[in-house]
Design a protein around this motif. Structure first.
Motif, short mmCIF file in Angstrom:
data_model
loop_
_atom_site.label_atom_id
_atom_site.label_comp_id
_atom_site.label_asym_id
_atom_site.label_seq_id
_atom_site.Cartn_x
_atom_site.Cartn_y
_atom_site.Cartn_z
N ARG A 1 -15.07 -2.54 -4.08
CA ARG A 1 -13.71 -2.23 -3.90
C ARG A 1 -13.28 -0.80 -3.11
O ARG A 1 -11.73 -0.47 -3.19
N ALA A 2 -13.56 0.27 -3.11
CA ALA A 2 -13.39 1.99 -2.75
C ALA A 2 -13.63 1.94 -0.90
O ALA A 2 -15.16 2.09 -0.94
N ARG A 3 -12.82 1.48 -0.42
CA ARG A 3 -13.83 2.03 1.47
C ARG A 3 -13.48 3.50 1.32
O ARG A 3 -12.79 3.95 1.31
N THR A 4 -13.41 3.66 2.19
CA THR A 4 -13.54 4.99 2.77
C THR A 4 -13.06 4.83 4.50
O THR A 4 -13.96 3.95 4.86
N VAL A 5 -12.57 6.12 5.05
CA VAL A 5 -11.69 6.34 6.43
C VAL A 5 -12.57 7.59 6.35
O VAL A 5 -11.70 8.97 6.31
N ASP A 6 -12.88 7.07 8.43
CA ASP A 6 -13.71 8.66 8.01
C ASP A 6 -12.59 9.70 9.25
O ASP A 6 -12.75 8.31 10.02
N VAL A 7 -12.22 10.57 8.85
CA VAL A 7 -11.49 11.67 9.57
C VAL A 7 -11.53 12.93 9.57
O VAL A 7 -11.67 13.51 9.88
N THR A 8 -13.36 12.90 10.38
CA THR A 8 -13.90 14.65 10.34
C THR A 8 -13.68 15.00 11.70
O THR A 8 -12.88 13.17 12.56
N GLY A 9 -13.22 15.91 11.82
CA GLY A 9 -12.88 16.55 13.24
C GLY A 9 -11.42 16.94 12.92
O GLY A 9 -10.41 17.77 13.57
N LEU A 10 -10.81 15.72 11.79
CA LEU A 10 -9.27 16.82 11.51
C LEU A 10 -9.17 17.89 10.57
O LEU A 10 -9.87 17.46 8.96
N ALA A 11 -8.16 18.38 10.63
CA ALA A 11 -7.71 20.05 9.89
C ALA A 11 -7.28 18.99 8.40
O ALA A 11 -6.66 18.13 8.05
N TRP A 12 -8.14 19.77 7.29
CA TRP A 12 -7.91 20.09 6.39
C TRP A 12 -8.09 20.45 4.90
O TRP A 12 -9.47 20.85 4.90
N LEU A 13 -7.43 21.08 3.69
CA LEU A 13 -8.18 22.15 3.20
C LEU A 13 -7.32 21.65 1.89
O LEU A 13 -5.84 21.62 1.31
N ASP A 14 -8.10 22.63 1.14
CA ASP A 14 -7.77 22.30 -0.87
C ASP A 14 -7.37 23.17 -1.01
O ASP A 14 -7.89 24.57 -1.37
N VAL A 15 -6.11 24.05 -1.13
CA VAL A 15 -5.04 25.16 -1.16
C VAL A 15 -5.06 25.48 -2.86
O VAL A 15 -4.14 25.51 -3.26
N ASP A 16 -6.10 25.61 -3.73
CA ASP A 16 -6.08 25.62 -5.14
C ASP A 16 -6.80 27.17 -5.26
O ASP A 16 -6.99 27.00 -7.09
N THR A 17 -7.44 28.20 -4.80
CA THR A 17 -7.72 29.82 -4.74
C THR A 17 -6.87 30.59 -3.89
O THR A 17 -6.14 30.03 -3.25
N PRO B 1 0.48 -1.19 0.24
CA PRO B 1 -0.03 0.14 -0.09
C PRO B 1 0.89 1.31 -0.03
O PRO B 1 2.22 1.64 1.10
N PHE B 2 0.37 2.13 -0.17
CA PHE B 2 1.33 3.92 -1.29
C PHE B 2 -0.21 5.03 -0.63
O PHE B 2 -1.31 4.97 -0.90
N PHE B 3 0.43 5.84 0.02
CA PHE B 3 -0.11 6.87 0.38
C PHE B 3 -0.03 7.66 -1.35
O PHE B 3 0.49 8.06 -2.30
N LEU B 4 -1.59 8.50 -1.24
CA LEU B 4 -1.38 9.23 -2.42
C LEU B 4 -1.68 10.31 -1.82
O LEU B 4 -3.56 10.26 -1.69
N VAL B 5 -0.97 11.66 -3.01
CA VAL B 5 -2.14 12.75 -1.96
C VAL B 5 -1.72 14.28 -3.59
O VAL B 5 -0.91 13.82 -4.25
N MET B 6 -2.75 15.09 -2.98
CA MET B 6 -2.31 16.19 -4.11
C MET B 6 -1.75 17.53 -3.14
O MET B 6 -1.33 17.19 -2.53
N ILE B 7 -0.78 17.50 -4.40
CA ILE B 7 -0.08 18.75 -3.82
C ILE B 7 -0.62 19.62 -3.35
O ILE B 7 0.27 20.27 -2.73
N ASP B 8 -1.84 20.27 -3.84
CA ASP B 8 -2.47 21.36 -2.96
C ASP B 8 -3.44 20.99 -1.66
O ASP B 8 -3.78 22.04 -1.19
N HIS B 9 -3.07 19.66 -1.20
CA HIS B 9 -3.93 19.67 -0.31
C HIS B 9 -3.12 19.60 0.71
O HIS B 9 -2.13 18.89 1.35
#
Length: 448
Positions: A213-229, A107-115
């Motif tokens: 084959r696509a599960r979700t993991v709840d991370v509600t309450g943890l901070a995140w932001l899409d920095v695209d504007t 397994p590997f992480f996949l992330v966006m450059i602007d998140h």
């Protein structure tokens, strides 16, 4: 039992970032957020959870972005490899698909450059990894906390699995945070979507979701932001600065007086080349000048010393803030700052004592000065044990703490009021009583 954190991450950094580029005039990965680029921030966040190997997809201004990531690799001591995503303009799914065969079987992480996201999100994913042939997407169910609801990718969830995923869903349960833990099955979904001329990452997830084959993991309450504007960029900076005020070991003066001012200063200092250790030295030098001024005869010199002492105390908070903002914390830095603080405390109290002794010639000034310095040193010496006990007892909440911030403010007020002898007495009593209080609390603490 906690699962091992994956050692590899795929970073999608090929896009144009047109909305952000209008403001920054630079490739999106090189956009700076309070002293660090988006590229370096995402590497640092994943490095904090144990990832040391990175794959970066390149597209727009590939060579500029490559050179920047190579600099990050040298500074941070990580391995960064690159993938030329020839079809990057088709969508982020095409960029991710270019990494097929390069991620291995684990397994590997996949992330966006602007998140920008809390490292705890990656840990949460690692603790609930996908089964072979599946992927896991971190989702946020708190719609009110999502910064840009109009732009978020929306996820419909059924029994912990993605049922639908799209930006246009009317009936949805959670937002897509852009942080995933994947197996090579991701590329199967992306390839099938590509045969239908669909090249978004969500298109590939939709293919896998259709097979359960696509599960979700709840991370509600943890901070995140899409920095695209530009608005999101300002929000990212606002959140980072706000978080600098959440230090549980701050005393009352630091929390309510020094920290708001130091955060304002740090917002500007973080954009300079000053290092945290250099800021510690500047604070110490100001304290030395303050001590020398207070040791001189006359009220003006006493006041000037008191003001400089309080200014130094404020700046002393900036070194840690800059270190956290730039992900440059170190054990040496914390120790170095503590050593300089002890010297500064001794000089300040000695300067105040000498001012009183030179003016009045009383032995009481020497006695109170000695007792104040002794209490200050023991106050600092007992801090680690006391902080450890309180952190364990209160599980990260703030707690009552009298320390350096209080005694420097007392010195400042005593200088302004022209009461050096009284100030020495108050510092001596308060600091030594705090030491006794800590001894009693630690004595009652359960054995570990």
């Amino acid at each position: 039992m906690t699962n091992a954190t994956p050692g590899m991450a795929l970073i999608l950094a090929a896009g144009l970032g047109s909305r952000l580029r209008q403001k920054t005039k630079t490739p999106k990965p090189l956009t700076k957020v309070l002293g660090l680029t988006l590229a370096e921030r995402v590497v640092c966040v994943l490095l904090a959870v144990g990832v040391r190997q990175f794959l970066v997809t390149l597209g727009h201004e590939a060579e500029t972005v490559r050179a920047h990531f190579l600099g990050i690799a040298r500074r941070r001591g990580v391995i960064i490899d690159f993938i030329e995503a020839e079809d990057w303009e088709h969508g982020n799914g095409a960029s991710a698909l270019a990494a097929k065969g390069r991620t291995g079987e684990a397994p590997f992480f996949l992330v966006m450059i602007d998140h920008h996201f809390d490292p705890e999100m990656a840990r949460t994913l690692a603790d609930d990894p996908p089964a072979p042939g599946e992927i896991c997407l971190a989702v946020d169910r708190d719609k009110d906390a999502i910064f840009d609801l109009d732009d978020v990718t929306r996820v419909k969830i059924d029994n912990g699995r993605i049922k639908e995923i799209d930006k246009t869903l009317d009936n949805w349960d959670a937002g897509d945070t852009g942080v995933m833990l994947c197996t090579p099955a991701l590329f199967e979904g992306l390839e099938r979507a590509a045969t239908r001329n669909r090249h978004g990452l969500s298109d590939g997830l939709r293919e896998l979701a259709g097979e359960g084959r696509a599960r979700t993991v709840d991370v509600t309450g943890l901070a995140w932001l899409d920095v695209d504007t530009p608005d999101a960029l300002r929000e990212a900076e606002r959140r980072l600065m706000r978080d600098q005020g959440r230090k549980t070991r701050d005393g009352p003066v630091s929390r309510h007086l020094n920290r708001p001012v130091s955060r304002w200063l740090s917002r500007y200092l973080v954009r300079t080349s000053l290092t945290p250790n250099q800021i510690s030295l500047i604070s110490w030098l100001l304290s030395c000048i303050a001590a020398g001024s207070m040791a001189l005869n006359g009220y003006p010199a006493l006041v000037a010393g008191g003001v400089l002492a309080q200014l130094a105390s404020v700046i002393d908070g900036c070194d840690g803030e800059i270190a956290r903002l730039k992900h440059s914390q170190s054990e040496f830095g914390g120790w170095f700052d503590a050593v300089l603080d002890r010297y500064a405390d001794a000089f300040l109290l000695f300067g105040l004592m000498w001012h009183e002794f030179a003016a009045e010639g009383t032995g009481l000034a020497i006695l109170l000065g000695f007792t104040a310095i002794l209490g200050s040193f023991l106050n600092s010496y007992t801090a680690d044990k006391y902080d450890g006990v309180m952190a364990q007892r209160l599980e990260g909440a703030s707690y009552f703490r009298l320390g350096r911030d209080v005694r420097v403010l007392l010195i400042f007020l005593g200088a302004i009021l022209n009461q050096p002898l009284l100030t020495l007495g108050v510092v001596a009593v308060v600091m030594n009583m705090e030491v006794v209080r800590r001894i009693m609390i630690c004595r009652r603490a359960p054995a570990s």
